[in-house]
Write an enzyme that holds these catalytic residues in place. Structure first.
Site: not given
Ligand SMILES: NC(=O)C1=CN([C@@H]2O[C@H](COP(=O)(O)OP(=O)(O)OC[C@H]3O[C@@H](n4cnc5c(N)ncnc54)[C@H](OP(=O)(O)O)[C@@H]3O)[C@@H](O)[C@H]2O)C=CC1
Ligand SMILES: CCCCCCCCCCCCCCCC(=O)OCC(=O)COP(=O)(O)O
Length: 307
Positions: A43, A189
């Site tokens: 994706s 992150y």
């Protein structure tokens, strides 16, 4: 009069040559037949990279966790023989989970079996995170690090010896603007992306002389499912398409920039607008102001959540 013609002719030939070079760059002729491994090819940016590198004639090894979603990409590409100007190849796939340490070594062996070697490794797969540090389980901090840092570096280290032996290869990693600056509520992150930046900067210095370039690509927001797939502090899926993501760059443009970076053997590429770029400089040149701005951003976001 005669004296003006020669420079004009030379100038025109120069412009024509430059045009041909630019055309050559745009077409990405340099990856014709080249073996390119893309992680997270099912994706977003990875899928677009698969499309762009396939059309440019690369022999692809597409990686992801989900066989069916990878096969969808293979089906699409196999039915698309490009613009007819160059030979294209049906991609191979290798299915594995980057966050499972014991599966990466075996996956690297499988990858090498596809064509006997790897020319370009694009470490793209990744997961984002939303949450405040106080409420975030340590297991979440570790899981994000496994997918975004330990997974890609394990794969890289497993494929490197064969590149070194051949004195040929190219390592690319899709990091983020958050590998260069840290914004509130993204601890796991941003930390994983800072770690990736540091690791691949070290690697570049260590193996550059062996003819193996290392490219770190740092995009700003890109229109993919990254925010939808992000993990929260308790390990559940965030599941929201953020406005920043929805209004981000077209992933196709990122994929074209990756192809260009491979062709040019670029070392560090930032793909973002002026604000994030200014923020990167601010973090280095005027850290006190940068920290103030980030603290104010955190307070604003807190207030928004309380309303
Ligand atoms: N979108 C954005 O705004 C930005 C994205 N990036 C970076 O771009 C990269 C690609 O993200 P993007 O395309 O946006 O997001 P997507 O969520 O669309 O794609 C993420 C890809 O990573 C794969 N993946 C996730 N976890 C794992 C795992 N444990 N093992 C193997 N594969 C995994 C997914 O495959 P599957 O789930 O099928 O297994 C999927 O193909 C990431 O590294 C991200 O940090 C950087 C800056 C901005
Ligand atoms: C005196 C002039 C001051 C100007 C500087 C202002 C500082 C503005 C801060 C800008 C922050 C930009 C953050 C960009 C973050 C980003 O692009 O991240 C990319 C991603 O990886 C997205 O992941 P996410 O999961 O967070 O959607």
């Amino acid at each position: 009069m005669g004296g003006a013609v020669l420079p004009l002719v030379i100038g025109s030939v120069g412009v024509l040559l430059l045009f041909q070079i630019l055309l050559h760059l745009r077409r990405g002729a340099s990856v014709q037949g080249v073996v390119v491994v893309i992680t997270g090819a099912s994706s977003g940016i990875g899928r677009e990279c698969a499309r762009v590198f396939h059309a440019a004639g690369a022999r692809l090894v597409l990686c992801g966790r989900d066989t069916a979603r990878l096969q969808e990409v293979v089906q699409e590409l196999s039915g698309n023989s490009g613009d007819g100007q160059r030979q294209t190849f049906a991609p191979s796939t290798v299915v594995f989970d980057l966050a499972k340490a014991d599966s990466v070594g075996k996956a690297a062996e499988e990858i090498l079996k596809c064509y006997g070697h790897v020319d370009v490794l694009i470490n793209n797969a990744g997961i984002s995170y939303r949450g405040n540090i106080l409420d975030t389980h340590m297991s979440v901090q570790r899981d994000v690090m496994e997918t975004n840092y330990f997974g890609p570096i394990s794969l890289t280290q497993a494929l490197l010896p064969s590149m070194v032996q051949r004195r040929s290869g190219h390592i690319v990693v899709i990091s983020s603007i958050q590998g260069k600056i840290s914004i509130p509520y993204r601890s796991a992150y941003a930390a994983s992306k800072h770690a990736i930046q540091a690791y691949f900067d070290c690697l570049r210095a260590e193996i550059g002389h062996l003819g193996i370039p290392v490219t770190v690509v740092s995009p700003g927001y890109v229109r993919t499912n990254l925010s939808v797939n992000a993990v929260t502090g308790d390990g559940s899926t965030y599941g929201v398409m953020d406005k920043t993501t929805a209004s981000g760059w077209d992933p196709r443009d990122v994929a074209h920039a990756v192809l260009k970076a491979v062709h040019l053997k670029s070392k560090d590429v930032v793909l973002a607008g002026p604000l994030p770029t200014v923020a990167i400089y601010l973090r280095t040149l005027w850290p006190a102001l940068f920290f103030k701005l980030m603290a104010s951003r955190a307070r604003k976001e807190e207030k928004r959540k309380d309303e």
